[in-house]
Design an enzyme around this catalytic site. Sequence first.
Site, short mmCIF file in Angstrom:
data_model
loop_
_atom_site.label_atom_id
_atom_site.label_comp_id
_atom_site.label_asym_id
_atom_site.label_seq_id
_atom_site.Cartn_x
_atom_site.Cartn_y
_atom_site.Cartn_z
N ASP A 204 0.94 -1.33 -0.09
CA ASP A 204 0.07 0.01 -0.05
C ASP A 204 0.77 1.21 0.02
O ASP A 204 2.18 1.02 -0.07
CB ASP A 204 -1.02 -0.05 1.14
CG ASP A 204 -2.30 0.80 0.87
OD1 ASP A 204 -2.26 2.08 0.64
OD2 ASP A 204 -3.44 0.10 0.97
N GLY A 230 4.74 1.31 -1.61
CA GLY A 230 4.79 1.65 -3.06
C GLY A 230 3.24 2.17 -3.80
O GLY A 230 2.46 2.54 -2.91
N ASP A 231 3.53 2.38 -5.19
CA ASP A 231 2.45 2.89 -5.70
C ASP A 231 2.16 2.16 -6.91
O ASP A 231 2.85 1.87 -7.75
CB ASP A 231 2.86 4.38 -6.40
CG ASP A 231 1.75 5.05 -7.16
OD1 ASP A 231 0.80 4.49 -7.57
OD2 ASP A 231 2.28 6.24 -7.77
N PHE A 232 0.74 1.54 -7.07
CA PHE A 232 0.40 0.57 -7.94
C PHE A 232 0.16 1.12 -9.30
O PHE A 232 -0.19 0.39 -10.04
CB PHE A 232 -0.88 -0.46 -7.40
CG PHE A 232 -1.93 0.78 -6.82
CD1 PHE A 232 -2.52 1.59 -7.45
CD2 PHE A 232 -2.64 0.00 -5.78
CE1 PHE A 232 -3.95 2.32 -6.91
CE2 PHE A 232 -3.83 0.56 -5.41
CZ PHE A 232 -4.50 1.54 -5.82
N HIS A 250 -13.14 -0.23 -7.72
CA HIS A 250 -14.10 0.67 -7.84
C HIS A 250 -13.75 1.93 -7.23
O HIS A 250 -14.60 2.88 -7.46
CB HIS A 250 -15.18 0.13 -6.80
CG HIS A 250 -14.92 0.28 -5.15
ND1 HIS A 250 -15.80 0.10 -4.22
CD2 HIS A 250 -13.77 0.44 -4.45
CE1 HIS A 250 -15.45 0.22 -2.91
NE2 HIS A 250 -13.96 0.38 -3.20
C1 LIG Z 1 -10.96 1.23 -0.32
S1 LIG Z 1 -9.19 0.97 0.25
C2 LIG Z 1 -9.34 -0.93 0.36
C3 LIG Z 1 -8.42 -1.35 1.50
C4 LIG Z 1 -8.28 -3.11 1.38
N1 LIG Z 1 -7.91 -3.55 0.31
C5 LIG Z 1 -9.76 -3.60 1.72
O1 LIG Z 1 -10.37 -4.27 1.00
O2 LIG Z 1 -9.99 -3.34 2.96
C6 LIG Z 1 -8.05 1.33 -1.06
C7 LIG Z 1 -6.72 1.04 -0.71
O3 LIG Z 1 -6.11 1.53 -1.87
C8 LIG Z 1 -4.97 2.24 -1.46
N2 LIG Z 1 -4.03 2.99 -2.64
C9 LIG Z 1 -4.85 4.14 -3.21
N3 LIG Z 1 -4.01 4.69 -4.02
C10 LIG Z 1 -2.84 3.78 -3.93
C11 LIG Z 1 -1.62 3.45 -4.72
N4 LIG Z 1 -1.62 4.71 -5.86
N5 LIG Z 1 -0.95 2.67 -4.61
C12 LIG Z 1 -1.11 1.80 -3.56
N6 LIG Z 1 -2.13 1.91 -2.74
C13 LIG Z 1 -3.14 2.81 -2.95
C14 LIG Z 1 -5.29 3.00 -0.25
O4 LIG Z 1 -4.27 3.42 0.73
C15 LIG Z 1 -6.30 2.32 0.52
O5 LIG Z 1 -5.71 1.42 1.48
#
Ligand SMILES: C[S@@+](CC[C@H](N)C(=O)[O-])C[C@H]1O[C@@H](n2cnc3c(N)ncnc32)[C@H](O)[C@@H]1O
Length: 341
Positions: A204, A230-232, A250
């Site tokens: 994350d 990191g950054d996905f 979503h």
């Molecule tokens: C709606 S939450 C879902 C968290 C988890 N997967 C769950 O189901 O409980 C979205 C997640 O995406 C992460 N996120 C957003 N942008 C991101 C990025 N560019 N790279 C990595 N993670 C990211 C957020 O920090 C957050 O933890």
Amino acid sequence: MTSEVTENPLAASLMGLCASNRVAQAVGVAASLGVADELASGPRSAEDLATAVGAHPGALRRLLRALSDVGVFQEREDGIFAPTPLGDLLRSDWPHSMRGYALLTSSPFHRAAWTGLEHSVRTGESAFAHIHGQELFEYLPDHPADGELLNGAMIAVSGQFIAPAFAACDFAPGEAIVDVGGGHGAVLASILAAHPGTEGVLFDLPGVIATSGDQFRRAGVEDRCRKVAGDFFESVPSGADTYVLSHIIHDWDDDRAVRILASCREAMKPEGRVLLGEALLNEGPAPSRVKWLDLEMLVLTSGGRQRTRSEYEHLFQRAGLQPTGTPAQSPIFNVLEARHA
Ligand SMILES: C[S@@+](CC[C@H](N)C(=O)[O-])C[C@H]1O[C@@H](n2cnc3c(N)ncnc32)[C@H](O)[C@@H]1O
């Protein structure tokens, strides 16, 4: 003699709908004060509870009797308040507690975003960005307390509703799993606990990983899990068998969703897979709370939305992935599998 007059039940119903934000706020305040925790040892008076949680006795009594009206607590004839199965879900020590969700949905930053709903509906743009001046995932690192609220809510919601569906999928001993955007790890902890011998990476943004706590220690899987920041949109940890995306796609428009899926495809083993967990939208008028989750995505994100199965399959194909099945589903959530096309 008393005259009996009738009231319009539809007007009463609409009034209830218009005022339902009061219920969310009241539930959130009870969660914040820790009332359900204090009731864990049994029924108590409002005065006694007020001392325990640091509240005004008369005002707390008014809160508790209103919440008793919707079943969160029970007001007895003697004025004592008792716990209920619904209110127990606000206990912080409860398995799959929903307290974190109550705190998020009553929080000022989340409530403020919803005040921009009309802007979203008129323009199609994010209410969150309109109100707060930043996109959600840009805002949260600058507002860590609000970030913690989102992370706590995701532990509650994902732990309760989607983690069991992921845990019900097949994972072989030795299988390497990356939870992409895994938040504080509720889903990954459930998978690792249910499948001995598997190994996991929680991936994350740096601020989320830094505060991700001891979820894995509490699940007894700490020795099989590591955390990577990191950054996905750039890349995800490479060489794993399975890439879990729970409540991720979503949040994003189609182009950015395809980029995230492509990051997973580029990183995974040739025989690897993506497991995508989302609440699927069904077209048509059948009642479904997914329609409200979709509205939440309209408010909070720029282009994020709930999608139908065929829309997810289309995204898989655009990212060079082939839909290969639905390994698990619950009444609302589906886990969709895809592999290299
Ligand atoms: C709606 S939450 C879902 C968290 C988890 N997967 C769950 O189901 O409980 C979205 C997640 O995406 C992460 N996120 C957003 N942008 C991101 C990025 N560019 N790279 C990595 N993670 C990211 C957020 O920090 C957050 O933890």
